[in-house]
Design a protein around this motif. Structure first.
Motif, PDB file in Angstrom:
ATOM      1  N   SER A 194     -49.408  29.077  -9.930  1.00 50.52           N
ATOM      2  CA  SER A 194     -50.499  29.888 -10.436  1.00 50.52           C
ATOM      3  C   SER A 194     -51.803  29.549  -9.727  1.00 50.52           C
ATOM      4  CB  SER A 194     -50.671  29.657 -11.940  1.00 50.52           C
ATOM      5  OG  SER A 194     -49.491  29.989 -12.616  1.00 50.52           O
ATOM      6  N   LYS A 195     -52.446  30.579  -9.155  1.00 52.19           N
ATOM      7  CA  LYS A 195     -53.756  30.444  -8.551  1.00 52.19           C
ATOM      8  C   LYS A 195     -54.636  31.552  -9.114  1.00 52.19           C
ATOM      9  CE  LYS A 195     -51.989  28.426  -4.258  1.00 52.19           C
ATOM     10  NZ  LYS A 195     -51.889  28.562  -2.793  1.00 52.19           N
ATOM     11  N   GLU A 196     -55.918  31.468  -8.842  1.00 48.63           N
ATOM     12  CA  GLU A 196     -56.846  32.416  -9.442  1.00 48.63           C
ATOM     13  C   GLU A 196     -56.496  33.864  -9.097  1.00 48.63           C
ATOM     14  OE1 GLU A 196     -61.644  33.329  -9.558  1.00 48.63           O
ATOM     15  OE2 GLU A 196     -60.905  31.447  -8.734  1.00 48.63           O
ATOM     16  N   LYS A 197     -56.215  34.150  -7.821  1.00 50.00           N
ATOM     17  CA  LYS A 197     -55.897  35.522  -7.419  1.00 50.00           C
ATOM     18  C   LYS A 197     -54.577  35.972  -8.030  1.00 50.00           C
ATOM     19  CE  LYS A 197     -55.466  38.488  -3.359  1.00 50.00           C
ATOM     20  NZ  LYS A 197     -55.500  38.540  -1.874  1.00 50.00           N
ATOM     21  N   SER A 198     -53.584  35.082  -8.029  1.00 52.73           N
ATOM     22  CA  SER A 198     -52.291  35.412  -8.612  1.00 52.73           C
ATOM     23  C   SER A 198     -52.433  35.691 -10.105  1.00 52.73           C
ATOM     24  CB  SER A 198     -51.311  34.266  -8.406  1.00 52.73           C
ATOM     25  OG  SER A 198     -51.067  34.046  -7.044  1.00 52.73           O
ATOM     26  N   TYR A 199     -53.240  34.900 -10.775  1.00 57.92           N
ATOM     27  CA  TYR A 199     -53.404  35.072 -12.216  1.00 57.92           C
ATOM     28  C   TYR A 199     -54.084  36.398 -12.528  1.00 57.92           C
ATOM     29  CZ  TYR A 199     -54.159  33.743 -17.070  1.00 57.92           C
ATOM     30  OH  TYR A 199     -54.144  33.697 -18.435  1.00 57.92           O
ATOM     31  N   ASP A 200     -55.039  36.794 -11.707  1.00 57.34           N
ATOM     32  CA  ASP A 200     -55.716  38.073 -11.912  1.00 57.34           C
ATOM     33  C   ASP A 200     -54.729  39.234 -11.766  1.00 57.34           C
ATOM     34  OD1 ASP A 200     -58.265  39.730 -12.097  1.00 57.34           O
ATOM     35  OD2 ASP A 200     -57.508  40.384 -10.141  1.00 57.34           O
ATOM     36  N   THR A 201     -53.889  39.167 -10.743  1.00 55.85           N
ATOM     37  CA  THR A 201     -52.874  40.205 -10.542  1.00 55.85           C
ATOM     38  C   THR A 201     -51.894  40.222 -11.703  1.00 55.85           C
ATOM     39  OG1 THR A 201     -53.054  39.888  -8.156  1.00 55.85           O
ATOM     40  CG2 THR A 201     -51.127  41.074  -8.938  1.00 55.85           C
ATOM     41  N   PHE A 202     -51.502  39.042 -12.147  1.00 51.36           N
ATOM     42  CA  PHE A 202     -50.595  38.932 -13.283  1.00 51.36           C
ATOM     43  C   PHE A 202     -51.181  39.593 -14.529  1.00 51.36           C
ATOM     44  CE2 PHE A 202     -50.089  36.230 -17.109  1.00 51.36           C
ATOM     45  CZ  PHE A 202     -48.810  36.610 -17.470  1.00 51.36           C
ATOM     46  N   LEU A 203     -52.456  39.348 -14.817  1.00 53.67           N
ATOM     47  CA  LEU A 203     -53.097  39.926 -16.003  1.00 53.67           C
ATOM     48  C   LEU A 203     -53.167  41.453 -15.908  1.00 53.67           C
ATOM     49  CD1 LEU A 203     -56.010  37.424 -16.730  1.00 53.67           C
ATOM     50  CD2 LEU A 203     -53.844  37.674 -17.961  1.00 53.67           C
ATOM     51  N   ARG A 204     -53.448  41.970 -14.718  1.00 50.73           N
ATOM     52  CA  ARG A 204     -53.496  43.427 -14.558  1.00 50.73           C
ATOM     53  C   ARG A 204     -52.122  44.048 -14.776  1.00 50.73           C
ATOM     54  NH1 ARG A 204     -54.469  44.787  -9.626  1.00 50.73           N
ATOM     55  NH2 ARG A 204     -54.957  42.809  -8.622  1.00 50.73           N
ATOM     56  N   GLU A 205     -51.078  43.374 -14.286  1.00 50.24           N
ATOM     57  CA  GLU A 205     -49.728  43.899 -14.495  1.00 50.24           C
ATOM     58  C   GLU A 205     -49.331  43.817 -15.966  1.00 50.24           C
ATOM     59  OE1 GLU A 205     -45.155  42.922 -13.175  1.00 50.24           O
ATOM     60  OE2 GLU A 205     -46.748  42.649 -11.703  1.00 50.24           O
ATOM     61  N   LEU A 206     -49.672  42.702 -16.608  1.00 52.43           N
ATOM     62  CA  LEU A 206     -49.338  42.545 -18.016  1.00 52.43           C
ATOM     63  C   LEU A 206     -50.075  43.584 -18.869  1.00 52.43           C
ATOM     64  CD1 LEU A 206     -47.748  40.912 -20.070  1.00 52.43           C
ATOM     65  CD2 LEU A 206     -49.678  39.314 -20.206  1.00 52.43           C
ATOM     66  N   ALA A 207     -51.313  43.889 -18.517  1.00 51.08           N
ATOM     67  CA  ALA A 207     -52.056  44.927 -19.238  1.00 51.08           C
ATOM     68  C   ALA A 207     -51.388  46.286 -19.076  1.00 51.08           C
ATOM     69  CB  ALA A 207     -53.496  44.985 -18.728  1.00 51.08           C
ATOM     70  N   SER A 208     -50.886  46.581 -17.874  1.00 51.27           N
ATOM     71  CA  SER A 208     -50.176  47.840 -17.648  1.00 51.27           C
ATOM     72  C   SER A 208     -48.914  47.919 -18.501  1.00 51.27           C
ATOM     73  CB  SER A 208     -49.796  47.983 -16.168  1.00 51.27           C
ATOM     74  OG  SER A 208     -50.937  48.047 -15.356  1.00 51.27           O
ATOM     75  N   ILE A 209     -48.241  46.793 -18.639  1.00 50.47           N
ATOM     76  CA  ILE A 209     -47.030  46.747 -19.461  1.00 50.47           C
ATOM     77  C   ILE A 209     -47.369  47.016 -20.924  1.00 50.47           C
ATOM     78  CG2 ILE A 209     -45.281  45.164 -20.377  1.00 50.47           C
ATOM     79  CD1 ILE A 209     -45.186  43.899 -17.555  1.00 50.47           C
ATOM     80  N   HIS A 210     -48.425  46.375 -21.425  1.00 55.42           N
ATOM     81  CA  HIS A 210     -48.826  46.572 -22.821  1.00 55.42           C
ATOM     82  C   HIS A 210     -49.280  48.012 -23.081  1.00 55.42           C
ATOM     83  CE1 HIS A 210     -48.477  42.800 -24.981  1.00 55.42           C
ATOM     84  NE2 HIS A 210     -48.917  42.141 -23.920  1.00 55.42           N
TER      85      HIS A 210
END
Length: 334
Positions: A34-50
């Motif tokens: 986990s890095k800052e850029k990876s975490y940001d991408t992860f959050l955007r994908e998780l928001a799309s899922i929700h």
């Protein structure tokens, strides 16, 4: 909006979380990528899922992860690989009709690049030294190889980088064992499905086998780190075991035959097109029939949609004001 909003993480999946990394001693340890850029991408994908009404998930492992991030089980459905048929032993070349090892993967995907480097520097020299015939080769196929990958090609050691291939199936039917020492990644591994379809057993890691296990394998894995039975090849946790499994599958016909049959059996159990497609169809029908109720009960999804719409609204107002001010400035100049 009365249409089902569906999301397929396989099209957008961003790898985050655990990574398998061999230490200097050859054992495999777990680190966090986990890095800052990876975490940001992860959050955007998780928001799309929700925000979605229905989420197609490629394996039980991903479904388990999404549950841990509070995605409702009711909006997820397994949508794994669809294999139209399985093969009988007479349909594919036998043990003695095959030779050499093979590995597959496009080189725009970081796990595949890492895998080939590990094979070249850590695994392949040891495999070759353990085999009685020193003319065994490893064939590497994948689109977009970088110059760094191409430079690993070495005729003398039998490490052959071929690049892109038009007919992968015919190549896999010639080879005896597929190697996939994946140290990070996610989802169902297409290379393993392709290998099994063509009757080619696979040696991989727990990362490589995620979502491709039956209950018998899971029981075995509770008692040992490296499992050879109940799977279409071998799933191993350290470099030494990887080398040993590759050599044994390559040289022992009885073990190879059993692994080939197990791979075929897992294709039938896990990736049968008829069964899997019916599950997806049923999930889509249920989502359409229960759309209003689902959205009313999905508080997190409603909040995200509300915030998204409000952001769009005020961004539009800002653009409108900006253009109005530009037009006013031009009028004053005239």
């Amino acid at each position: 909006m009365d249409k089902v909003m569906a999301f397929d993480p396989r099209e957008n999946h961003h790898e985050i979380g655990d990574t398998l990394l061999p230490s200097k001693k050859g054992n495999i340890t777990v680190i966090n990528r986990s890095k800052e850029k990876s975490y940001d991408t992860f959050l955007r994908e998780l928001a799309s899922i929700h925000r979605s009404d229905l989420v197609f998930v490629c394996s039980p492992k991903e479904m388990e992860l999404l549950r841990s991030w509070n995605v409702p089980t009711s909006k997820m459905t397994l949508a794994s690989f669809f294999c139209t048929s399985t093969l009988s032993p007479i349909d594919v070349p036998s043990f003695h009709e095959r030779r050499d090892f093979v590995t597959v993967g496009g080189f725009k995907h970081p796990p595949n690049v890492d895998s080939v480097k590990v094979l070249c520097h850590e695994i392949w020299p040891r495999i070759r030294n353990k085999l009685p015939n020193n003319d065994v080769r490893l064939h590497i196929f994948g689109a977009y190889p970088t110059q760094e990958i191409l430079s690993l090609h070495d005729d003398e050691s039998g490490f052959l980088v071929h690049g892109r291939i038009e007919d992968l199936d015919s190549e896999l039917r010639k080879r005896r064992v597929l190697l996939a020492p994946l140290r990070f990644g996610a989802g169902i591994k297409g290379k393993i499905v392709d290998g099994w379809r063509c009757g080619c057993p696979v040696v991989t890691t727990p990362i490589g086998s995620e979502g491709m296990l039956d209950e018998d394998y899971k029981k075995d894995s509770e008692h040992t780190n490296n499992v050879y039975g109940h799977w279409g090849g071998a799933v191993v946790r350290d470099t030494d075991a990887f080398v040993d499994a590759a050599v044994e599958l390559y040289t022992q016909r009885s073990m190879w035959n059993k692994a080939q049959l197990m791979g075929n059996d897992l294709l039938r159990k896990l990736f049968n097109m008829e069964n899997n497609f019916h599950l997806v169809q049923a999930a889509v029908r249920d989502a359409m029939a229960e759309l209003k109720q689902r959205r009313m009960s999905d508080t997190v999804g409603a909040i995200l949609w509300h915030q998204n719409m409000r952001c769009t609204k005020y961004f539009s107002k800002w653009l409108e004001l900006k253009e109005t001010m530009k037009s006013g400035a031009k009028s004053d100049q005239v």
